[in-house]
Write a protein that holds these residues in place. Structure first.
Motif, PDB file in Angstrom:
ATOM      1  N   LEU A  68       0.851  -1.187   0.000  1.00 16.93           N
ATOM      2  CA  LEU A  68       0.000   0.000   0.000  1.00 16.93           C
ATOM      3  C   LEU A  68       0.887   1.238   0.000  1.00 16.93           C
ATOM      4  CD1 LEU A  68      -3.193   0.243   0.527  1.00 16.93           C
ATOM      5  CD2 LEU A  68      -2.569   0.935   2.834  1.00 16.93           C
ATOM      6  N   PRO A 114      -3.821 -10.960  -3.887  1.00 20.35           N
ATOM      7  CA  PRO A 114      -3.345 -10.625  -5.229  1.00 20.35           C
ATOM      8  C   PRO A 114      -1.844 -10.365  -5.279  1.00 20.35           C
ATOM      9  CG  PRO A 114      -4.541  -8.779  -4.281  1.00 20.35           C
ATOM     10  CD  PRO A 114      -4.683  -9.914  -3.326  1.00 20.35           C
TER      11      PRO A 114
ATOM     12  N   ASP B   7     -10.082  -1.672  -7.015  1.00 14.81           N
ATOM     13  CA  ASP B   7      -8.940  -1.614  -6.127  1.00 14.81           C
ATOM     14  C   ASP B   7      -9.264  -2.303  -4.810  1.00 14.81           C
ATOM     15  OD1 ASP B   7      -6.389  -0.703  -5.840  1.00 14.81           O
ATOM     16  OD2 ASP B   7      -6.956   1.163  -4.856  1.00 14.81           O
ATOM     17  N   ALA B  10      -9.680  -6.059  -5.160  1.00 15.21           N
ATOM     18  CA  ALA B  10      -8.482  -6.808  -5.518  1.00 15.21           C
ATOM     19  C   ALA B  10      -7.486  -6.916  -4.374  1.00 15.21           C
ATOM     20  CB  ALA B  10      -7.813  -6.160  -6.718  1.00 15.21           C
ATOM     21  N   ALA B  11      -7.434  -5.905  -3.537  1.00 16.85           N
ATOM     22  CA  ALA B  11      -6.336  -5.864  -2.584  1.00 16.85           C
ATOM     23  C   ALA B  11      -6.829  -6.049  -1.163  1.00 16.85           C
ATOM     24  CB  ALA B  11      -5.603  -4.538  -2.709  1.00 16.85           C
ATOM     25  N   ILE B  12      -6.218  -6.993  -0.457  1.00 16.76           N
ATOM     26  CA  ILE B  12      -6.689  -7.247   0.896  1.00 16.76           C
ATOM     27  C   ILE B  12      -6.182  -6.215   1.895  1.00 16.76           C
ATOM     28  CG2 ILE B  12      -7.102  -9.708   0.594  1.00 16.76           C
ATOM     29  CD1 ILE B  12      -4.444 -10.333   1.712  1.00 16.76           C
ATOM     30  N   PHE B  13      -5.185  -5.450   1.523  1.00 16.89           N
ATOM     31  CA  PHE B  13      -4.618  -4.478   2.464  1.00 16.89           C
ATOM     32  C   PHE B  13      -5.143  -3.059   2.260  1.00 16.89           C
ATOM     33  CE2 PHE B  13      -1.433  -7.851   2.389  1.00 16.89           C
ATOM     34  CZ  PHE B  13      -1.370  -8.126   3.741  1.00 16.89           C
ATOM     35  N   LYS B  14      -6.063  -2.885   1.321  1.00 18.56           N
ATOM     36  CA  LYS B  14      -6.548  -1.546   1.006  1.00 18.56           C
ATOM     37  C   LYS B  14      -7.669  -1.150   1.964  1.00 18.56           C
ATOM     38  CE  LYS B  14      -8.051   2.005  -1.544  1.00 18.56           C
ATOM     39  NZ  LYS B  14      -7.429   3.311  -1.468  1.00 18.56           N
ATOM     40  N   PRO B  15      -7.433  -0.153   2.820  1.00 22.97           N
ATOM     41  CA  PRO B  15      -8.497   0.266   3.728  1.00 22.97           C
ATOM     42  C   PRO B  15      -9.466   1.239   3.053  1.00 22.97           C
ATOM     43  CG  PRO B  15      -6.323   1.071   4.458  1.00 22.97           C
ATOM     44  CD  PRO B  15      -6.200   0.620   3.039  1.00 22.97           C
ATOM     45  N   CYS B 247      -3.428  -9.395  10.023  1.00 26.34           N
ATOM     46  CA  CYS B 247      -3.961  -9.173   8.668  1.00 26.34           C
ATOM     47  C   CYS B 247      -5.481  -9.237   8.644  1.00 26.34           C
ATOM     48  CB  CYS B 247      -3.361 -10.168   7.675  1.00 26.34           C
ATOM     49  SG  CYS B 247      -3.964 -11.846   7.837  1.00 26.34           S
ATOM     50  N   VAL B 249      -7.312 -11.608   7.655  1.00 29.20           N
ATOM     51  CA  VAL B 249      -7.856 -12.398   6.548  1.00 29.20           C
ATOM     52  C   VAL B 249      -7.259 -13.818   6.478  1.00 29.20           C
ATOM     53  CG1 VAL B 249      -8.545 -10.452   5.111  1.00 29.20           C
ATOM     54  CG2 VAL B 249      -6.195 -11.276   4.967  1.00 29.20           C
ATOM     55  N   LYS B 251      -4.076 -15.058   6.883  1.00 26.26           N
ATOM     56  CA  LYS B 251      -2.818 -15.310   6.174  1.00 26.26           C
ATOM     57  C   LYS B 251      -1.586 -15.146   7.066  1.00 26.26           C
ATOM     58  CE  LYS B 251      -5.102 -14.920   2.108  1.00 26.26           C
ATOM     59  NZ  LYS B 251      -5.754 -16.124   1.611  1.00 26.26           N
TER      60      LYS B 251
END
Lengths: 344, 281
Positions: A68, A114, B7, B10-15, B247, B249, B251
């Motif tokens: 990020l 991803p 976005d 697709a992205a697990i880290f996007k807040p 995380c 999620v 992982k």
């Protein structure tokens, strides 16, 4: 897809063709050891390497990875980073291919990751078969990873004057065309491959005194065993075993702020379950305070819990953990001792 | 899908981002926040779930949601100042923007509790996640049978949500009891650890009741023992476990207990599950 043959003298031309248009990483010599690194010429490649310090996992799951980018301020903004560029991993051994089976399952599980999957999708795996174990630390025969039937795009087996080439994917087939030095394998080639395999089967021996399909039960029976405390007496909890492991995937997430203090990056960094702070919560509670409980956690993950969760063993028997252990903790010895057998 | 939605998917880290619309200290160390998401919609959580609060430049921390999904326009958190992220949050007031991922975790199965007696046992900061469930039950009061709330804190100054406590105390349709370990001069109520409140429970049909237990790690064994001894079946004793959910999620491995990830399969587990999870409590 039917197997192919490439003559030993033609391998250089094939690799050079790959090098012309692609980023190629391969095992190279580094001091006394080997590492996977980007190569520019065929001659850099150590085709006879035994084992690399880190597995090629680092190309789809880097030690440090930006996930990020953000702007700090009254109106914080962020942008997800999932960059991946194509790479050909040349010379990956069967154990490290087997390690990707577990990683793929972990990062595919909902919600899919991803960052890993994009890199994985763009990585071409050209395997290199092993005729004999790396050294006394290998226990890949026990873990069933010394031969792999899948997970590669191409697999090369050194048959002396020629390489036997198994094609594992459509992509693998396309790469072959690029080189054009390949011919169909004949029945004679298949016989040579069979002879190689027979020799290989005698070279790789089992070292754990039971079939590893019983590993989950052996571990289950040993949860409260003092063996963990006995081994942990010399464990430093340094986490080297985790860092060199081709299947370890635990990570921490940290923020790095640019000098401007106005923006920064969030990074995912490999972490280690052997460190006490791994389970520490904000209030200060540590859920695996004893070194023995952390050591046990690692072995349970490898031999039981990940298998139950993902259907794949968490250990491929590459022996990197043991080879790099400062106090010579040895997985084969641990598994032997857990079963009540004398350590050789 | 817009670029931004893509976005996010697709992205697990996007807040996503949210605005703090109310903030106030509940105790010396706990601060209350009400947040409205910038996209305008509800968080869409279940009682017992958590979010990863993101303060760019500092990091993320898992924070349980202390409001009920029956409150749709905003959600609430009660944050103890114990780490770098929570410390940064404590510097924030109404109007500040924060990052948020989630909601994560399984949450409580409210459907299963319908028509039954519900016994809440909350210790210390455990009242934060418990409050979301309590509020849900009280907002849908006719869906549940006898509601009993037991709450324990170290001392009177650490009691959270005092206005809610007064309301529950006053409500005829819920049986509320509170205790402190260390009373001060002004304290007139019960004194002692939370298990001492079990003797106040009356009329519940234990064999058909659900227990919701949330508190510090040290509390669980003692409270579960009490719940079992009054006859609540282990499959209906629900505990919310605290772990380092980095995380959220499934992982990163930090919250793993045996073959489960607390952030995904939990944080709510029945005691029948927990007794098989070594290191669970």
């Amino acid at each position: 897809m039917l197997p192919k043959i490439i003559e030993r003298d033609d391998l250089r031309a094939f690799v050079e063709a790959l090098l012309a248009d692609n980023v190629v990483v391969a095992p190279i010599r580094k001091g006394e050891k080997y590492v996977f690194s980007e190569v520019e010429t065929f001659d850099e490649i150590a085709l006879d390497y035994n084992i690399s310090l880190l597995s090629p996992k680092k190309f789809f799951y880097p030690q440090i990875e930006t996930v990020l980018k953000f702007k700090i301020g009254d109106r914080p903004e962020s942008q997800a980073i999932t960059e991946a560029s194509p790479v050909i991993i040349f010379g990956i051994h069967p154990c490290d291919i087997a390690a990707t089976w577990l990683l793929d399952e972990v990062f595919k599980e909902d919600p899919a990751d991803p960052n890993y999957l994009e890199k994985r999708k763009k990585a071409v795996l050209i395997g290199l078969n092993c005729a004999q174990p790396c050294d006394e630390f290998s226990f890949c025969r026990d873990m069933g990873s010394y031969n792999v039937e899948e997970g590669f795009d191409l697999m090369l087996t050194d048959l002396g004057e020629k390489y036997f080439v198994e094609i594992g994917s459509k992509l693998g087939e396309e790469i072959l065309v690029e080189g054009a030095h390949f011919r169909d394998a004949t029945s004679g080639d298949l016989k040579d491959r069979q002879a190689y395999q027979e020799k290989k089967e005698t070279n790789f021996v089992k070292r754990i005194p039971y079939d590893t399909k019983f590993l989950p039960e052996i571990l289950e029976e040993s949860y409260d065993s003092l063996v963990w405390d006995a081994i942990a007496k010399r464990c430093f909890s340094c986490g080297s075993c985790n860092i060199v492991c081709p299947t370890c995937y635990c990570f921490n997430v940290t923020d790095e702020v640019a000098a401007s203090a106005a923006e920064g990056e969030r990074k995912r960094v490999w972490d280690s379950c052997q460190l006490a702070e791994f389970t520490e919560v904000a209030g200060g509670e540590v859920f695996r305070e004893e070194r023995s409980s952390r050591l046990r956690h690692r072995f349970f993950r490898k031999g039981k819990w990940l298998l139950e969760r993902y259907g794949k063993l968490g250990c491929v028997g590459c022996g990197r953990c043991d080879r790099n252990c400062l106090v010579k903790i040895n997985s084969v010895e641990v598994y032997t001792q857990l079963a009540g057998e004398p350590v050789q | 899908m817009t670029v931004e939605e893509k976005d996010r998917a697709a992205a697990i880290f996007k807040p996503e981002t949210g605005r703090i619309v109310a903030a106030r200290m509940l105790t010396e160390t706990e601060k209350f926040f009400r947040v409205v998401l910038d996209h305008g919609g509800p968080l869409g959580h279940k009682p017992g779930q958590f979010v990863e609060v993101s303060i760019f430049g500092i990091g993320e921390a898992p924070i349980s949601i202390c409001s009920s999904p029956t409150q749709e326009d905003s959600f609430e958190m009660c944050v103890r100042n114990v780490g770098s992220v929570t410390n940064a949050m404590h510097q924030m007031g109404a109007g500040a923007e924060i990052g948020l991922r989630g909601p994560y975790g399984n949450g409580f199965d409210m459907e299963a509790m319908k028509g039954r007696d519900v016994l809440f046992v909350a210790g210390g900061l455990g009242m934060a996640p418990a409050r979301g469930v309590i509020k849900y039950v009280l907002d849908k009061r006719h869906d549940f049978n006898i509601v009993t709330i037991l709450y324990g804190a170290k001392n009177p100054s650490e009691l959270l949500f005092k206005e809610d406590l007064e309301e529950w105390q006053a409500r005829p349709d819920c049986d509320f009891h509170v205790t402190v370990d260390r009373p001060d001069d002004s304290w007139k109520g019960n004194t002692g650890v939370i298990t001492t409140l079990f003797r106040n429970i009356s009329n519940i049909d234990a064999r058909n009741a659900w227990a919701v237990v949330v508190g510090p790690p040290v509390m669980y064994k003692y409270v579960i023992l009490e719940a079992l001894s009054i006859g609540i079946p282990e499959s209906r004793i629900l505990c919310s476990l605290e772990r380092r959910m980095k995380c959220g999620v499934g992982k990163c491995g930090h919250c793993q207990i045996s073959n489960v990830y607390v952030c995904k399969e939990g944080p709510v587990f029945t005691y029948s599950q927990i007794k098989r999870l070594r290191e669970g409590i």
